[in-house]
Design a protein around this motif. Structure first.
Motif, PDB file in Angstrom:
ATOM      1  N   THR A 145       0.600  -1.554  -0.127  1.00  0.00           N
ATOM      2  CA  THR A 145       0.127   0.387  -0.110  1.00  0.00           C
ATOM      3  C   THR A 145       0.727   1.270  -0.124  1.00  0.00           C
ATOM      4  N   LYS A 146       0.588   2.180  -0.916  1.00  0.00           N
ATOM      5  CA  LYS A 146       1.296   3.464  -1.209  1.00  0.00           C
ATOM      6  C   LYS A 146       0.915   4.576  -0.441  1.00  0.00           C
ATOM      7  N   LYS A 147       0.832   5.587   0.582  1.00  0.00           N
ATOM      8  CA  LYS A 147       0.554   6.838   0.257  1.00  0.00           C
ATOM      9  C   LYS A 147       1.597   7.631   1.515  1.00  0.00           C
ATOM     10  N   LYS A 148       1.060   8.932   0.938  1.00  0.00           N
ATOM     11  CA  LYS A 148       1.541  10.565   1.269  1.00  0.00           C
ATOM     12  C   LYS A 148       2.186  10.584   2.522  1.00  0.00           C
ATOM     13  N   THR A 149       3.209  10.463   3.225  1.00  0.00           N
ATOM     14  CA  THR A 149       3.425  11.246   4.399  1.00  0.00           C
ATOM     15  C   THR A 149       2.646  12.226   4.724  1.00  0.00           C
ATOM     16  N   GLY A 150       1.965  12.008   6.315  1.00  0.00           N
ATOM     17  CA  GLY A 150       0.897  12.766   6.509  1.00  0.00           C
ATOM     18  C   GLY A 150       0.245  12.490   6.548  1.00  0.00           C
ATOM     19  N   SER A 151      -0.454  11.176   5.691  1.00  0.00           N
ATOM     20  CA  SER A 151      -1.919  10.933   6.165  1.00  0.00           C
ATOM     21  C   SER A 151      -1.596   9.243   6.989  1.00  0.00           C
ATOM     22  N   ILE A 152      -0.946   8.923   7.269  1.00  0.00           N
ATOM     23  CA  ILE A 152      -0.846   7.746   8.180  1.00  0.00           C
ATOM     24  C   ILE A 152      -0.895   7.771   9.578  1.00  0.00           C
ATOM     25  N   ALA A 153      -0.548   8.866  10.196  1.00  0.00           N
ATOM     26  CA  ALA A 153      -1.120   8.493  11.708  1.00  0.00           C
ATOM     27  C   ALA A 153      -1.775   9.161  11.945  1.00  0.00           C
ATOM     28  N   HIS A 154      -2.037   9.365  13.332  1.00  0.00           N
ATOM     29  CA  HIS A 154      -3.637  10.082  13.813  1.00  0.00           C
ATOM     30  C   HIS A 154      -4.069  11.255  12.788  1.00  0.00           C
ATOM     31  N   ILE A 155      -2.362  11.968  13.764  1.00  0.00           N
ATOM     32  CA  ILE A 155      -2.157  13.651  12.721  1.00  0.00           C
ATOM     33  C   ILE A 155      -1.314  13.660  12.123  1.00  0.00           C
ATOM     34  N   SER A 156      -0.958  14.450  11.388  1.00  0.00           N
ATOM     35  CA  SER A 156       0.133  14.874  11.246  1.00  0.00           C
ATOM     36  C   SER A 156       0.178  16.209  10.791  1.00  0.00           C
ATOM     37  N   ALA A 157       1.451  17.151  11.187  1.00  0.00           N
ATOM     38  CA  ALA A 157       1.267  18.446  10.947  1.00  0.00           C
ATOM     39  C   ALA A 157       2.924  18.904   9.921  1.00  0.00           C
ATOM     40  N   THR A 158       2.590  20.168   9.232  1.00  0.00           N
ATOM     41  CA  THR A 158       3.576  20.907   8.115  1.00  0.00           C
ATOM     42  C   THR A 158       3.723  21.491   8.377  1.00  0.00           C
ATOM     43  N   SER A 159       5.226  22.297   7.799  1.00  0.00           N
ATOM     44  CA  SER A 159       5.182  23.661   7.704  1.00  0.00           C
ATOM     45  C   SER A 159       5.497  24.290   6.552  1.00  0.00           C
TER      46      SER A 159
END
Length: 377
Positions: free
Chosen positions: A168-182
């Motif tokens: 399965t392929k997923k974008k990082t930031g879509s895997i955990a319960h929450i993701s944060a970016t700058s």
């Protein structure tokens, strides 16, 4: 290290129109471009909810507030990362627990993570460092086993793809319960100022984070929880929405630049080029070399940096002082942590310019000077 001016010139017509449209609308706060960007980011990452905010540090803080973490709760994070990942833990009177990273990927080591879990542990913050994905399969399995929340710090890897063991392929930031970016200007998806966002597939967490970012209110002047004022400006959202359309092209350009460097340095055994795990589609926010001179690594690196600077070539050390040795965390006795891989990496790493506008002539010059230094030493 980056060339935001040239990047801007290539999309100048689109950006200028978007900025003027915002000025003419006068919807400077929470205007339509903010909602458009949120929807487009959700579609790009494959998540249900995107909550734009003022910056990446705020995003991490809001995530921890939404999880209801209490003073004294332990949050596990790598020591080898930018301080923003960890300072919000202390700011909320939580306890940072620093763990080791893998020497190849620079990302959280699952073995070190599991050893650090105690009865006080409540959350894990893996970092997708330099654009390489953290080993999310193992991290999420550990989190499930111990009933812990996971917040992905995706500030350096937006657009990266993680391939799970089952394919399965997923974008990082879509895997955990929450993701944060700058959206800091030098990021792969950078604004023309500060900006950040949170992502989740959890409806309840999305509601909490939206409320916290807006003074703890869902209805104007009715404040249900203590929140903060963290909004992405409409103008920045309009610019980011344009740049999002070009993000995959930006990633392709960064990967091509990394390929060039890899080939240029392949025969120099005193340099180790960035590792690319088969489960991570590296997006090269940084191109980070490791020096393999075990006797005088720091001295050799300092000499290389000075030599490059003398020829007008910038370079950076990300990061010279790891989290567990920062004075700001002395109250947690963090310096007592034994993290030999992290300590070693702080002496080994050096990052070269990498961005979407690098041309072959520039890269030949940079790589040539790096090799010239080692030929002389």
């Amino acid at each position: 290290m980056v060339d935001t001016q040239t990047q801007y010139r290539k999309i100048k017509t689109e950006v200028d129109k978007a900025v003027i449209d915002v000025m003419e609308s006068s919807a400077f706060i929470n205007g339509k471009p903010v909602k458009d960007l949120a929807a487009n980011l959700s579609a790009y990452l494959g998540v249900k909810h995107t909550i734009p905010c003022a910056n990446g540090t705020d995003a991490l803080q809001i995530a921890m507030m939404a999880l209801g973490l209490q003073p004294g709760d332990e949050v596990i994070t790598p020591s080898f990362t930018y301080v923003a990942t960890t300072e919000v833990i202390a700011l909320l009177r939580l306890t940072p627990v620093f763990v080791e990273v893998d020497a190849n990927t620079f990302c959280m080591d699952p073995v070190s993570l599991e050893k650090a879990i105690t009865s006080k542990t409540k959350a894990i913050v893996p970092v997708h460092l330099y654009g390489h994905a953290a080993p999310m399969d193992q991290i999420m399995q550990i989190a499930e086993r111990y009933k812990l929340a996971v917040i992905e710090d995706n500030a350096q890897a937006i657009g990266a793809v993680y391939t799970s063991a089952d394919g399965t392929k997923k974008k990082t930031g879509s895997i955990a319960h929450i993701s944060a970016t700058s959206f800091y200007p030098s990021k792969n998806l950078g604004a023309f100022g500060d900006g950040g966002a949170l992502f989740t597939n959890d409806d309840e967490l999305a509601g909490k984070m939206t409320m916290i970012a807006n003074h703890g209110q869902t209805k104007r002047y009715y404040h249900d929880v203590v929140g903060c004022n963290s909004r992405l400006d409409t103008m920045q959202a309009a610019i980011l929405d344009i740049k999002l359309k070009h993000l995959d092209d930006y990633i392709t350009a960064r990967r091509a630049a990394a390929d060039f460097y890899d080939k240029a340095f392949a025969a120099e055994n005193r340099l180790e080029t960035p590792y690319r795990a088969d489960w991570s589609h590296h997006v090269f926010h940084q191109y980070t070399l490791k020096l393999t001179d075990k006797e005088n690594t720091a001295a050799t690196r300092n000499g290389l940096q000075e030599f490059l600077a003398s020829h007008g070539i910038p370079s950076m050390i990300y990061y010279p002082v790891p989290g567990h040795k920062q004075k700001m965390f002395a109250q947690f006795n963090s310096a007592a942590a034994e993290l030999p891989v992290t300590d070693r990496l702080t002496d080994q790493v050096i990052s070269l310019p990498i961005h979407t506008e690098l041309d072959q002539e520039q890269q030949q010059f940079i790589a040539g000077k790096v090799l010239e230094f080692f030929a002389q030493s």
